[in-house]
Design an enzyme around this catalytic site. Structure first.
Site, mmCIF file in Angstrom:
data_model
loop_
_atom_site.group_PDB
_atom_site.id
_atom_site.type_symbol
_atom_site.label_atom_id
_atom_site.label_comp_id
_atom_site.label_asym_id
_atom_site.label_seq_id
_atom_site.Cartn_x
_atom_site.Cartn_y
_atom_site.Cartn_z
ATOM 1 N N HIS A 7 22.135 86.262 -40.071
ATOM 2 C CA HIS A 7 22.645 85.378 -39.015
ATOM 3 C C HIS A 7 22.041 83.985 -39.138
ATOM 4 C CE1 HIS A 7 22.770 84.309 -34.510
ATOM 5 N NE2 HIS A 7 24.024 84.339 -34.921
ATOM 6 N N ARG A 8 22.861 83.017 -39.568
ATOM 7 C CA ARG A 8 22.386 81.646 -39.827
ATOM 8 C C ARG A 8 21.295 81.641 -40.892
ATOM 9 N NH1 ARG A 8 21.601 80.075 -33.429
ATOM 10 N NH2 ARG A 8 23.364 81.316 -32.696
ATOM 11 N N GLU A 34 25.792 84.389 -42.577
ATOM 12 C CA GLU A 34 26.706 83.902 -41.538
ATOM 13 C C GLU A 34 26.319 82.468 -41.232
ATOM 14 O OE1 GLU A 34 27.806 82.945 -37.348
ATOM 15 O OE2 GLU A 34 25.789 83.152 -38.177
ATOM 16 N N ASP A 36 27.703 78.489 -39.348
ATOM 17 C CA ASP A 36 28.556 77.865 -38.325
ATOM 18 C C ASP A 36 28.983 76.493 -38.828
ATOM 19 O OD1 ASP A 36 27.890 79.796 -35.948
ATOM 20 O OD2 ASP A 36 25.957 79.225 -36.809
ATOM 21 N N HIS A 49 24.942 75.083 -35.623
ATOM 22 C CA HIS A 49 25.457 75.970 -34.577
ATOM 23 C C HIS A 49 25.867 75.246 -33.303
ATOM 24 C CE1 HIS A 49 25.207 78.729 -31.109
ATOM 25 N NE2 HIS A 49 25.783 79.583 -31.945
ATOM 26 N N GLU A 108 31.735 80.914 -39.280
ATOM 27 C CA GLU A 108 32.187 80.839 -37.886
ATOM 28 C C GLU A 108 32.639 79.411 -37.580
ATOM 29 O OE1 GLU A 108 30.692 81.159 -33.254
ATOM 30 O OE2 GLU A 108 29.528 82.238 -34.766
ATOM 31 N N LYS A 110 33.175 76.631 -35.170
ATOM 32 C CA LYS A 110 32.640 76.291 -33.844
ATOM 33 C C LYS A 110 33.587 75.298 -33.156
ATOM 34 C CE LYS A 110 29.220 77.384 -32.371
ATOM 35 N NZ LYS A 110 28.868 78.543 -31.508
ATOM 36 N N ASP A 228 19.217 88.508 -37.291
ATOM 37 C CA ASP A 228 18.241 87.445 -37.572
ATOM 38 C C ASP A 228 17.146 87.941 -38.513
ATOM 39 O OD1 ASP A 228 19.467 85.618 -35.816
ATOM 40 O OD2 ASP A 228 18.331 86.370 -34.100
#
Length: 246
Positions: A7-8, A34, A36, A49, A108, A110, A228
């Site tokens: 995640h990020r 992942e 954003d 993000h 993702e 945004k 994370d």
């Protein structure tokens, strides 16, 4: 076998959504990352993000009000400032790196708060340019955007993100031509995961950080989960695999 998506990036040991975090996720053995994406004032795709730069950088204000040149002067390391200075990466930088490995890339969009005209077109154009259509999943809380992505590029997998329960989400996913769903992990009980996968829909819950939740998803053979802590998740998966191997 359940895939581990960072995640990020490995965002608990390196600043989120930066190259060091993505490179660390690769070292940690994650199957994918992942990220954003948003647009700058001059229409460039950047990886960040929040709609504002305040939380993650030493700047203030909206991403949309900065040019790429101005954004890249900021230090994107508010969380671990003593380690090193890092810049906000562009999607091009991520794609140039991702073609050098086998990881999947979860993008993702945004665009739930700021509409960002043509974000979908620009992202898809770059995905095609780098030839990674079969390794990318496009997701968003903005499901109109997901449908637009499918219409522009039916060859790229899409997945709506959602926080609360959706009744028969596999039916909903099929209705918008999505091949996956990204529910909050609390909105993804085992029965829902199994039924969705049985109906050909990939399930990748977010953000799964506790070992007991990771264990449940691995044991139900969930498609993937977003975390994370990719290193912790990879270790747990290997441990559970050893237990089940005769």
């Amino acid at each position: 076998m359940t895939q581990i998506i960072a995640h990020r990036g490995s965002s608990k040991v390196e600043p989120e959504n930066t190259m060091p975090a993505f490179q660390q996720a690769y070292k940690d053995g994650a199957d994918g990352i992942e990220i954003d994406v948003q647009l700058t004032k001059d229409g460039e795709i950047v990886v960040i993000h929040d709609e504002k730069v305040d939380r993650t950088t030493n700047g203030k204000g909206y991403v949309k009000d900065y040019s790429l040149k101005e954004l890249q002067k900021l230090n994107a390391n508010n969380k671990f400032p003593t380690i090193h200075k890092v810049t906000i990466p562009t999607l091009i930088e991520i794609l140039e790196w991702i073609v050098s490995n086998e990881m999947t890339l979860h993008i993702e969009l945004k665009n739930g708060v700021v509409p960002y005209p043509e974000l979908e077109e620009k992202v898809i154009q770059l995905i095609r340019l780098y030839g990674v259509e079969n390794r990318v999943i496009l997701s968003s809380f903005n499901h109109y955007s997901i449908v637009k992505c499918y219409r522009l590029a039916p060859e790229i997998e899409t997945a709506p993100i959602y926080k609360s329960g959706i009744f028969m989400p596999w039916v909903y996913a099929q209705s918008i031509r999505a091949k996956g769903i990204h529910p909050h992990y609390l909105a993804a009980p085992n029965e829902l995961i199994e039924e969705s996968m049985k109906n050909g829909i990939q399930v990748r819950p977010y953000t799964v950080n506790k070992e007991k939740d990771m264990k449940r998803l691995i044991e139900v053979n969930c498609t993937a989960f977003i975390t994370d802590y990719p290193e912790k998740a990879v270790r747990l998966k290997e441990k559970l695999k050893k237990k089940t191997t005769p």
